[in-house]
Design an enzyme around this catalytic site. Structure first.
Site, PDB file in Angstrom:
ATOM      1  N   THR A  55     -16.900  -4.021   8.338  1.00  0.00           N
ATOM      2  CA  THR A  55     -18.289  -4.487   8.386  1.00  0.00           C
ATOM      3  C   THR A  55     -18.781  -4.576   9.821  1.00  0.00           C
ATOM      4  O   THR A  55     -19.890  -4.135  10.137  1.00  0.00           O
ATOM      5  CB  THR A  55     -18.422  -5.855   7.682  1.00  0.00           C
ATOM      6  OG1 THR A  55     -17.993  -5.722   6.324  1.00  0.00           O
ATOM      7  CG2 THR A  55     -19.863  -6.333   7.708  1.00  0.00           C
ATOM      8  N   LYS A  90     -15.369 -25.527  17.388  1.00  0.00           N
ATOM      9  CA  LYS A  90     -15.624 -26.955  17.536  1.00  0.00           C
ATOM     10  C   LYS A  90     -16.729 -27.423  16.585  1.00  0.00           C
ATOM     11  O   LYS A  90     -17.190 -28.555  16.675  1.00  0.00           O
ATOM     12  CB  LYS A  90     -16.039 -27.257  18.982  1.00  0.00           C
ATOM     13  CG  LYS A  90     -15.002 -26.827  20.025  1.00  0.00           C
ATOM     14  CD  LYS A  90     -15.568 -27.002  21.424  1.00  0.00           C
ATOM     15  CE  LYS A  90     -14.626 -26.442  22.475  1.00  0.00           C
ATOM     16  NZ  LYS A  90     -15.201 -26.486  23.821  1.00  0.00           N
ATOM     17  N   HIS A 124     -22.529 -11.130   0.057  1.00  0.00           N
ATOM     18  CA  HIS A 124     -22.328 -10.096   1.071  1.00  0.00           C
ATOM     19  C   HIS A 124     -23.467  -9.091   0.889  1.00  0.00           C
ATOM     20  O   HIS A 124     -23.258  -7.971   0.416  1.00  0.00           O
ATOM     21  CB  HIS A 124     -20.964  -9.437   0.856  1.00  0.00           C
ATOM     22  CG  HIS A 124     -20.446  -8.678   2.036  1.00  0.00           C
ATOM     23  ND1 HIS A 124     -21.237  -8.333   3.116  1.00  0.00           N
ATOM     24  CD2 HIS A 124     -19.217  -8.160   2.304  1.00  0.00           C
ATOM     25  CE1 HIS A 124     -20.517  -7.671   3.995  1.00  0.00           C
ATOM     26  NE2 HIS A 124     -19.292  -7.545   3.525  1.00  0.00           N
TER      27      HIS A 124
END
Length: 314
Positions: free
Chosen positions: A52, A80, A128
């Site tokens: 992809t 994070k 997707h």
């Protein structure tokens, strides 16, 4: 130019899908252009991907854009939990972001905060849509229509975001779906309910043999995705349940084509590659044309501009 997002296939009308297919056809004729000269496309892949990502980057390069981004989330602040900061920072540098993320809904969230268009390159086990667009283009290319087709979805229907998107997109075209999966990987109830609410015919099967698939127009194989399983014992039980072999194809319809989002593991035997029904390599190539169409569309470049484009590179 008008700008918008490409986050979910569920938002696309029948007319829009056919419009995007026409756009992709133009890029298949002439993929090398400079329509996006001076533009920057960012590819942000918070989840591993090769096909992809390379497809998006090739599409951008062939349109004359420059590409920035990352394919290793360990090197970004995204680890994070600072998705918002990453999206806003990259928006300062790019004109469009193609993004893959392991959290369902991440692309929708990014589209709500980013000042530039977001293209969903896959979000968890959810959707997707760019893969779906190339699947639709491939089905149209091989069948000459999207209407009234028998489509067999085989393998991992629980976690397979490609099949979830395809169900939503095909609601406009009166398909009959056949869900072929072991009970552990059956199509989730939410998508079966979606079919009922939208008048989509479907049947469920656990057997996978030449008799079951004899009436197929499209057989869409999927791999069992090890990375989606929290229980590896469950993965081991189901990973090789369905394997498509060449000797299963002798009674198939002449027009039938076999698709697969790739990569495969064991679910399509290599002896199928030489069979005229095999179409998954051409399907992957179509990703270039579909993603060129998507990038241009979200940046406000119209079909007429593509048809009348003077920047074609022979």
């Amino acid at each position: 130019m008008e700008k918008h997002n490409f986050v979910t296939i569920a938002d696309l009308t029948k007319e829009k899908i056919l419009y995007m297919i026409k756009m992709a056809q133009e890029f298949e004729k002439h993929p090398n252009r400079e329509l996006l000269k001076g533009k920057v496309v960012a590819t942000l892949f918070f989840e591993p991907s090769t096909r992809t990502r390379l497809s998006f980057e090739t599409a951008a390069n062939r349109l004359g854009a420059r590409v920035i981004g990352f394919a290793d989330p360990k090197v970004t602040s995204g680890t994070k939990g600072e998705l918002k900061d990453t999206i806003l920072m990259v928006s300062n540098y790019a004109d469009v972001i193609a993004m893959r993320h392991y959290i369902e809904g991440a692309a929708q969230y990014a589209s709500e905060i980013a000042p530039i268009p977001i293209i969903n390159a896959g979000d968890g086990a959810h959707q997707h849509p760019s893969q779906c667009m190339l699947d639709l283009y491939t089905i149209y290319q091989t069948q000459g229509t999207l209407e009234n087709l028998n489509i067999y979805l085989v393998g991992d229907l629980k976690y397979g975001r490609t099949v979830h998107s395809l169900i939503m997109a095909m609601r406009h075209f009166n398909p009959t779906f056949h869900f072929v999966a072991p009970k552990e990987l059956a199509m989730p109830n939410e998508y079966k309910l979606y079919c009922k609410e939208n008048g989509i015919k479907f049947a469920e099967h656990t057997a996978f043999n030449e008799k079951v698939i004899a009436d197929a127009d499209i057989i869409y194989m999927t791999r069992v995705q090890k990375e989606r399983f929290s229980d590896l014992m469950e993965y081991e039980r189901v990973k090789n349940v369905y394997i498509l072999k060449a000797d299963m194809l002798k009674n198939c319809k002449e027009n039938m084509r076999i698709l697969h989002p790739l990569p495969r593991v064991n679910e399509i035997a290599y002896d199928v590659d030489e069979d005229p029904h095999a179409y998954y390599i051409q399907q992957a190539q179509n990703g270039l044309y579909a993603r060129e169409a998507i990038i241009c569309d979200v940046l406000g470049i119209t079909y007429d501009e593509v048809v009348n484009d003077k920047t074609i590179i022979q």
